[in-house]
Enzyme design. Structure first.
Site, PDB file in Angstrom:
ATOM      1  N   SER A 136      -4.467   4.265  -0.163  1.00  0.00           N
ATOM      2  CA  SER A 136      -3.069   4.641   0.062  1.00  0.00           C
ATOM      3  C   SER A 136      -2.712   5.868  -0.763  1.00  0.00           C
ATOM      4  O   SER A 136      -2.727   5.830  -1.998  1.00  0.00           O
ATOM      5  CB  SER A 136      -2.147   3.479  -0.318  1.00  0.00           C
ATOM      6  OG  SER A 136      -0.796   3.888  -0.261  1.00  0.00           O
ATOM      7  N   HIS A 176      -4.275   5.879   4.202  1.00  0.00           N
ATOM      8  CA  HIS A 176      -3.052   5.132   4.448  1.00  0.00           C
ATOM      9  C   HIS A 176      -1.860   5.895   3.876  1.00  0.00           C
ATOM     10  O   HIS A 176      -1.883   6.328   2.712  1.00  0.00           O
ATOM     11  CB  HIS A 176      -3.153   3.756   3.796  1.00  0.00           C
ATOM     12  CG  HIS A 176      -2.043   2.818   4.142  1.00  0.00           C
ATOM     13  ND1 HIS A 176      -1.966   2.169   5.354  1.00  0.00           N
ATOM     14  CD2 HIS A 176      -0.957   2.426   3.427  1.00  0.00           C
ATOM     15  CE1 HIS A 176      -0.888   1.399   5.369  1.00  0.00           C
ATOM     16  NE2 HIS A 176      -0.251   1.550   4.216  1.00  0.00           N
ATOM     17  N   ASP A 189       2.142   5.609   3.224  1.00  0.00           N
ATOM     18  CA  ASP A 189       3.323   4.749   3.175  1.00  0.00           C
ATOM     19  C   ASP A 189       4.595   5.591   3.171  1.00  0.00           C
ATOM     20  O   ASP A 189       4.899   6.270   2.189  1.00  0.00           O
ATOM     21  CB  ASP A 189       3.294   3.882   1.921  1.00  0.00           C
ATOM     22  CG  ASP A 189       2.255   2.784   2.000  1.00  0.00           C
ATOM     23  OD1 ASP A 189       2.242   2.054   3.012  1.00  0.00           O
ATOM     24  OD2 ASP A 189       1.459   2.647   1.053  1.00  0.00           O
ATOM     25  N   MET A 242       8.560   5.649   3.089  1.00  0.00           N
ATOM     26  CA  MET A 242       9.682   4.788   2.697  1.00  0.00           C
ATOM     27  C   MET A 242      10.973   5.592   2.656  1.00  0.00           C
ATOM     28  O   MET A 242      10.970   6.751   2.232  1.00  0.00           O
ATOM     29  CB  MET A 242       9.410   4.167   1.323  1.00  0.00           C
ATOM     30  CG  MET A 242       8.100   3.418   1.231  1.00  0.00           C
ATOM     31  SD  MET A 242       7.883   2.679  -0.410  1.00  0.00           S
ATOM     32  CE  MET A 242       6.143   2.217  -0.329  1.00  0.00           C
ATOM     33  N   HIS A 301       2.200   4.209   7.897  1.00  0.00           N
ATOM     34  CA  HIS A 301       2.921   2.936   7.803  1.00  0.00           C
ATOM     35  C   HIS A 301       4.387   3.233   7.518  1.00  0.00           C
ATOM     36  O   HIS A 301       4.753   3.621   6.416  1.00  0.00           O
ATOM     37  CB  HIS A 301       2.275   2.120   6.669  1.00  0.00           C
ATOM     38  CG  HIS A 301       2.928   0.812   6.391  1.00  0.00           C
ATOM     39  ND1 HIS A 301       2.543   0.019   5.322  1.00  0.00           N
ATOM     40  CD2 HIS A 301       3.932   0.131   7.002  1.00  0.00           C
ATOM     41  CE1 HIS A 301       3.278  -1.074   5.300  1.00  0.00           C
ATOM     42  NE2 HIS A 301       4.130  -1.035   6.307  1.00  0.00           N
ATOM     43  N   MET A 318       7.892   2.309   6.596  1.00  0.00           N
ATOM     44  CA  MET A 318       8.752   1.301   5.982  1.00  0.00           C
ATOM     45  C   MET A 318      10.164   1.871   5.983  1.00  0.00           C
ATOM     46  O   MET A 318      10.750   2.162   4.939  1.00  0.00           O
ATOM     47  CB  MET A 318       8.293   1.002   4.554  1.00  0.00           C
ATOM     48  CG  MET A 318       6.868   0.514   4.446  1.00  0.00           C
ATOM     49  SD  MET A 318       6.468   0.052   2.741  1.00  0.00           S
ATOM     50  CE  MET A 318       4.679   0.091   2.824  1.00  0.00           C
ATOM     51  N   MET A 369       1.454  -7.700   4.991  1.00  0.00           N
ATOM     52  CA  MET A 369       1.764  -7.260   3.641  1.00  0.00           C
ATOM     53  C   MET A 369       1.328  -8.299   2.603  1.00  0.00           C
ATOM     54  O   MET A 369       1.645  -9.478   2.719  1.00  0.00           O
ATOM     55  CB  MET A 369       3.267  -6.998   3.487  1.00  0.00           C
ATOM     56  CG  MET A 369       3.797  -5.838   4.333  1.00  0.00           C
ATOM     57  SD  MET A 369       3.019  -4.250   3.932  1.00  0.00           S
ATOM     58  CE  MET A 369       3.477  -4.047   2.206  1.00  0.00           C
ATOM     59  N   ASP A 402      -2.268  -4.937   3.389  1.00  0.00           N
ATOM     60  CA  ASP A 402      -1.730  -3.861   2.555  1.00  0.00           C
ATOM     61  C   ASP A 402      -1.004  -4.445   1.348  1.00  0.00           C
ATOM     62  O   ASP A 402       0.023  -5.102   1.496  1.00  0.00           O
ATOM     63  CB  ASP A 402      -0.763  -3.010   3.386  1.00  0.00           C
ATOM     64  CG  ASP A 402      -0.164  -1.858   2.601  1.00  0.00           C
ATOM     65  OD1 ASP A 402      -0.592  -1.617   1.455  1.00  0.00           O
ATOM     66  OD2 ASP A 402       0.740  -1.197   3.138  1.00  0.00           O
TER      67      ASP A 402
END
Length: 223
Positions: free
Chosen positions: A7, A32, A34, A36, A65, A67, A136, A174
């Site tokens: 990540s 990966h 993330d 957010m 991903h 979020m 998760m 994850d």
């Protein structure tokens, strides 16, 4: 064989391109990312421009991903930025089926993510529309958290559902993976394991990634 997805959230933000290359050379199967927004989760990371900039440094698949709240507003931006795999949280939208269809129509892999407190049953009706599902192992928002033990039973539940239906849906875990619990995670059914601080904080990330992948080999021998 289990795939490993470091990540980039745990990387050095001043050197994201170089960090991506470092993980690629260490043996990453994908990177990966993330994303957010400070609304769906209590943290803010980066957006599509970061994905586009990382894309210039690597051909390794980018596992994006989201979020974020109401992800349907931004799917097109992340597709255009170069995502190879794009997923969103089912808790963040009322348009899950439409979102999956849109992502697939763009020619990339589509997935959903499920928070630790969300019943597995809530995601099962969507499995046959997904290329992958992210389970998760921590509460989303920050890297470096400890793995929630109940995640293993949730992984087994998703693995069972995928097997019973004869689906090719990948199960991705994850959050909280490290050298001491990766055998458990792989044994519970994860096809892809995200590695954050565990990989990026190591002076020899290639050894960390090799340990993760060997966990998959041990699971395969047991099966």
């Amino acid at each position: 064989m289990v795939k490993v997805a470091p990540s980039i959230l745990s990387g050095n933000f001043a050197r994201m391109g170089e960090e991506t290359v470092r993980m690629e050379r260490a043996g990453a199967d994908m990177i990966h990312c993330d994303v957010m927004d400070g609304i769906f989760v209590p943290n803010i990371t980066f957006g599509p421009k970061m994905i586009a900039d990382i894309r210039k440094f690597t051909e390794t698949p980018l596992d994006v991903h989201l979020m974020i709240d109401r992800p349907e507003r931004y799917l097109d931006l992340f597709v255009k930025a170069g995502a190879d795999r794009l997923c969103f949280h089912i808790e963040a939208t009322a348009e899950a089926e439409k979102n999956l269809a849109y992502i697939k129509s763009a020619g990339i892999k589509a997935g959903i993510a499920v928070c630790p407190d969300t019943p597995v049953e809530n995601a099962l009706p969507l499995l046959d529309r997904c290329d992958f599902v992210i389970v998760m192992g921590v509460r989303p928002g920050f890297s470096g958290q400890k793995y929630i033990p109940e995640t293993s039973s949730r992984l087994r539940a998703f693995r069972s559902a995928v097997s019973e239906r004869g689906l090719m849906t990948e199960i991705e875990m994850d959050g909280g993976a490290n050298e001491s619990n990766v055998d458990e995670i792989a044994g519970a059914g994860a096809d892809v394991i995200v590695s954050g601080s565990c990989a990026f904080s190591s002076p020899t990330p290639e050894k960390v990634l090799a340990i993760f992948k060997s966990a998959g080999n041990r699971r395969n021998r047991q099966e």
